[in-house]
Design an enzyme around this catalytic site. Structure first.
Site, PDB file in Angstrom:
ATOM      1  N   ASN A  10       0.810  -1.006  -0.001  1.00  0.00           N
ATOM      2  CA  ASN A  10       0.001  -0.013  -0.119  1.00  0.00           C
ATOM      3  C   ASN A  10       0.820   1.143   0.064  1.00  0.00           C
ATOM      4  O   ASN A  10       1.567   1.619   1.121  1.00  0.00           O
ATOM      5  CB  ASN A  10      -0.950  -0.044   1.318  1.00  0.00           C
ATOM      6  CG  ASN A  10      -1.859   1.072   1.395  1.00  0.00           C
ATOM      7  OD1 ASN A  10      -2.013   1.939   0.434  1.00  0.00           O
ATOM      8  ND2 ASN A  10      -2.525   1.299   2.511  1.00  0.00           N
ATOM      9  N   TRP A  11       0.919   2.068  -1.205  1.00  0.00           N
ATOM     10  CA  TRP A  11       1.852   2.999  -1.113  1.00  0.00           C
ATOM     11  C   TRP A  11       1.259   4.300  -0.698  1.00  0.00           C
ATOM     12  O   TRP A  11       1.913   5.346  -0.698  1.00  0.00           O
ATOM     13  CB  TRP A  11       2.268   3.377  -2.773  1.00  0.00           C
ATOM     14  CG  TRP A  11       3.211   2.079  -3.418  1.00  0.00           C
ATOM     15  CD1 TRP A  11       3.437   1.020  -2.918  1.00  0.00           C
ATOM     16  CD2 TRP A  11       3.420   1.919  -4.668  1.00  0.00           C
ATOM     17  NE1 TRP A  11       4.051   0.041  -3.674  1.00  0.00           N
ATOM     18  CE2 TRP A  11       4.071   0.846  -4.866  1.00  0.00           C
ATOM     19  CE3 TRP A  11       3.323   2.664  -6.049  1.00  0.00           C
ATOM     20  CZ2 TRP A  11       4.669   0.296  -6.222  1.00  0.00           C
ATOM     21  CZ3 TRP A  11       3.668   2.335  -7.083  1.00  0.00           C
ATOM     22  CH2 TRP A  11       4.433   1.142  -7.174  1.00  0.00           C
ATOM     23  N   LYS A  12       0.059   4.252  -0.150  1.00  0.00           N
ATOM     24  CA  LYS A  12      -0.281   5.431   0.310  1.00  0.00           C
ATOM     25  C   LYS A  12      -0.354   6.544  -0.384  1.00  0.00           C
ATOM     26  O   LYS A  12      -0.188   6.573  -1.633  1.00  0.00           O
ATOM     27  CB  LYS A  12      -0.125   5.605   1.867  1.00  0.00           C
ATOM     28  CG  LYS A  12      -0.149   4.196   2.698  1.00  0.00           C
ATOM     29  CD  LYS A  12      -0.042   4.339   4.189  1.00  0.00           C
ATOM     30  CE  LYS A  12      -0.209   2.972   4.925  1.00  0.00           C
ATOM     31  NZ  LYS A  12      -0.267   3.221   6.330  1.00  0.00           N
ATOM     32  N   HIS A 100      -9.705   1.061   4.922  1.00  0.00           N
ATOM     33  CA  HIS A 100      -8.686   1.192   5.289  1.00  0.00           C
ATOM     34  C   HIS A 100      -8.682   1.998   6.658  1.00  0.00           C
ATOM     35  O   HIS A 100      -9.442   3.019   6.584  1.00  0.00           O
ATOM     36  CB  HIS A 100      -7.572   1.655   4.621  1.00  0.00           C
ATOM     37  CG  HIS A 100      -5.983   1.634   5.246  1.00  0.00           C
ATOM     38  ND1 HIS A 100      -5.524   2.572   5.990  1.00  0.00           N
ATOM     39  CD2 HIS A 100      -5.023   0.668   4.915  1.00  0.00           C
ATOM     40  CE1 HIS A 100      -4.151   2.156   6.534  1.00  0.00           C
ATOM     41  NE2 HIS A 100      -3.951   1.249   5.597  1.00  0.00           N
ATOM     42  N   GLU A 102      -7.176   4.700   7.983  1.00  0.00           N
ATOM     43  CA  GLU A 102      -6.885   5.958   7.550  1.00  0.00           C
ATOM     44  C   GLU A 102      -8.089   6.482   6.913  1.00  0.00           C
ATOM     45  O   GLU A 102      -8.337   7.580   6.885  1.00  0.00           O
ATOM     46  CB  GLU A 102      -5.889   5.989   6.692  1.00  0.00           C
ATOM     47  CG  GLU A 102      -4.336   5.776   7.600  1.00  0.00           C
ATOM     48  CD  GLU A 102      -3.245   5.395   6.946  1.00  0.00           C
ATOM     49  OE1 GLU A 102      -3.064   5.421   5.759  1.00  0.00           O
ATOM     50  OE2 GLU A 102      -2.149   4.937   7.290  1.00  0.00           O
ATOM     51  N   GLU A 172      -5.321  -5.047  10.448  1.00  0.00           N
ATOM     52  CA  GLU A 172      -4.187  -3.888  10.668  1.00  0.00           C
ATOM     53  C   GLU A 172      -4.498  -3.301  11.922  1.00  0.00           C
ATOM     54  O   GLU A 172      -5.608  -2.452  12.036  1.00  0.00           O
ATOM     55  CB  GLU A 172      -4.324  -2.871   9.695  1.00  0.00           C
ATOM     56  CG  GLU A 172      -3.860  -3.563   8.163  1.00  0.00           C
ATOM     57  CD  GLU A 172      -3.232  -2.517   7.230  1.00  0.00           C
ATOM     58  OE1 GLU A 172      -2.195  -2.721   6.745  1.00  0.00           O
ATOM     59  OE2 GLU A 172      -3.980  -1.638   7.038  1.00  0.00           O
ATOM     60  N   GLY A 178       2.636   2.246  10.984  1.00  0.00           N
ATOM     61  CA  GLY A 178       3.632   3.376  10.715  1.00  0.00           C
ATOM     62  C   GLY A 178       4.161   3.746  12.154  1.00  0.00           C
ATOM     63  O   GLY A 178       4.885   4.864  12.227  1.00  0.00           O
ATOM     64  N   SER A 213       3.829  -2.127  10.433  1.00  0.00           N
ATOM     65  CA  SER A 213       5.119  -2.198  10.353  1.00  0.00           C
ATOM     66  C   SER A 213       5.679  -3.591  10.314  1.00  0.00           C
ATOM     67  O   SER A 213       6.389  -3.957  10.893  1.00  0.00           O
ATOM     68  CB  SER A 213       5.316  -1.942  11.995  1.00  0.00           C
ATOM     69  OG  SER A 213       4.929  -0.426  12.255  1.00  0.00           O
ATOM     70  N   GLY A 234       2.756  -1.080   4.318  1.00  0.00           N
ATOM     71  CA  GLY A 234       2.989   0.297   4.163  1.00  0.00           C
ATOM     72  C   GLY A 234       4.322   0.786   3.740  1.00  0.00           C
ATOM     73  O   GLY A 234       4.778   0.579   2.635  1.00  0.00           O
ATOM     74  N   GLY A 235       5.060   1.153   4.660  1.00  0.00           N
ATOM     75  CA  GLY A 235       6.158   2.003   4.478  1.00  0.00           C
ATOM     76  C   GLY A 235       7.386   0.881   3.739  1.00  0.00           C
ATOM     77  O   GLY A 235       8.118   1.497   2.752  1.00  0.00           O
TER      78      GLY A 235
HETATM   79  P1  13P Z   1       2.998   0.164   7.823  1.00  0.00           P
HETATM   80  O1  13P Z   1       3.720  -1.043   7.270  1.00  0.00           O
HETATM   81  O2  13P Z   1       3.976   1.446   7.214  1.00  0.00           O
HETATM   82  O3  13P Z   1       2.886   0.228   9.124  1.00  0.00           O
HETATM   83  O4  13P Z   1       1.538   0.624   7.070  1.00  0.00           O
HETATM   84  C1  13P Z   1       0.561  -0.693   7.232  1.00  0.00           C
HETATM   85  C2  13P Z   1      -0.560  -0.142   6.565  1.00  0.00           C
HETATM   86  O5  13P Z   1      -1.253   0.865   6.986  1.00  0.00           O
HETATM   87  C3  13P Z   1      -0.819  -0.788   5.024  1.00  0.00           C
HETATM   88  O6  13P Z   1      -2.177  -0.559   4.706  1.00  0.00           O
END
Ligand code: 13P
Length: 258
Positions: A10-12, A100, A102, A172, A178, A213, A234-235
């Site tokens: 997920n590149w957000k 998600h 967020e 999640e 994050g 994470s 994510g990251g």
């Molecule tokens: P991180 O891997 O950066 O913690 O993000 C997780 C996430 O929200 C993937 O959708």
């Protein structure tokens, strides 16, 4: 592990379309050198990058799917700033992340909107990744199982079972997103078991992913002992090397456990 693993990056809201194409190509090169034998791979770039990423995936035959991070549940009409499932389909998108945390916390996506969006996605023939997970205070109060059960039931109850094969679940925990604070193997294992117990038999082939994470170091134990069917990353998905290391960990685990 009997279900083949799935890893989604997920590149957000990161990477413009030039950077996104570059990362897609880097993933393609690494996969050519060391193909993933068992693990399905998907990337979820921002909307504006989808066309470019889908094009290079297609033209360079990179074995990955392309996901959108969100979609509006309506077919078309007066929804300024929004994008529909049919528009995504025309771009070569095959997956959509739904609900998600967020989107839920920052963009007021409530359970009803999540349920509606999930239906719009699967009815259009796209695959959905239904995201669930609790905040820290809920975990500290010991209410995480009930919270996740309620999120799952609210999205899945009444969904036509014909669509079950299009649904993947991603657990999640918000406190792990994050933050560098990964849920430990026992917590992941317990929640994977809980989610599977809440799903009805129609969803027995659905994968249950973990996100929060995840990195190259913790991926192997989370999949081997935590019993996740893969990850929503994510990251660590923003660098081809770390993303591929996570995929490799899933691949190795699947090969060993088969
Ligand atoms: P991180 O891997 O950066 O913690 O993000 C997780 C996430 O929200 C993937 O959708």
């Amino acid at each position: 592990m009997t279900i083949k693993p799935l890893v989604i990056g997920n590149w957000k809201m990161n990477l413009d379309f030039v950077e996104a194409v570059h990362l897609g190509q880097q993933i393609g090169v690494l996969l050519k050198n060391r193909p993933s034998e068992h693990t399905e791979i998907v990337v979820a770039p921002p909307f504006v990058d989808l066309r470019s990423v889908a094009s290079i995936v297609d033209s360079e035959r990179i074995p990955i799917g392309v996901a959108a991070q969100h979609v509006n549940p309506n077919d078309n009409g007066a929804h300024t700033g929004e994008v529909s499932a049919s528009m995504l389909k025309r771009l070569g998108v095959t997956w959509v992340l739904v609900g998600h945390s967020e989107r839920r916390s920052m963009y007021a996506m409530d359970d009803a909107a999540v349920a509606l969006t999930l239906r719009a996605v699967v009815r259009s023939g796209l695959k959905a990744v239904l995201c669930v997970g609790e905040a820290l205070d809920i975990r500290e109060d010991g209410d995480h199982d009930e919270w996740v059960r309620r999120q799952l039931r609210s999205a899945l109850d009444g969904l036509d079972e014909r669509f079950a094969e299009l649904v993947t679940i991603a657990y999640e925990p918000i406190w792990a997103i994050g933050t560098g604070l990964t849920a430990d193997v026992a917590q992941v294992h317990a929640m994977m078991t809980h989610v599977r117990s809440v799903l009805t038999p129609a969803f027995k082939e659905s994968r249950v992913l973990y996100g929060g994470s995840v990195n190259a170091e913790n991926a192997a134990s989370l999949v081997a002992e935590g019993r996740a069917d893969g990850f929503l990353v994510g990251g660590a998905s923003l660098k081809a090397e770390s993303f591929l290391a996570i995929i490799q960990a899933c691949d190795d685990c699947y090969a060993l456990k088969r």
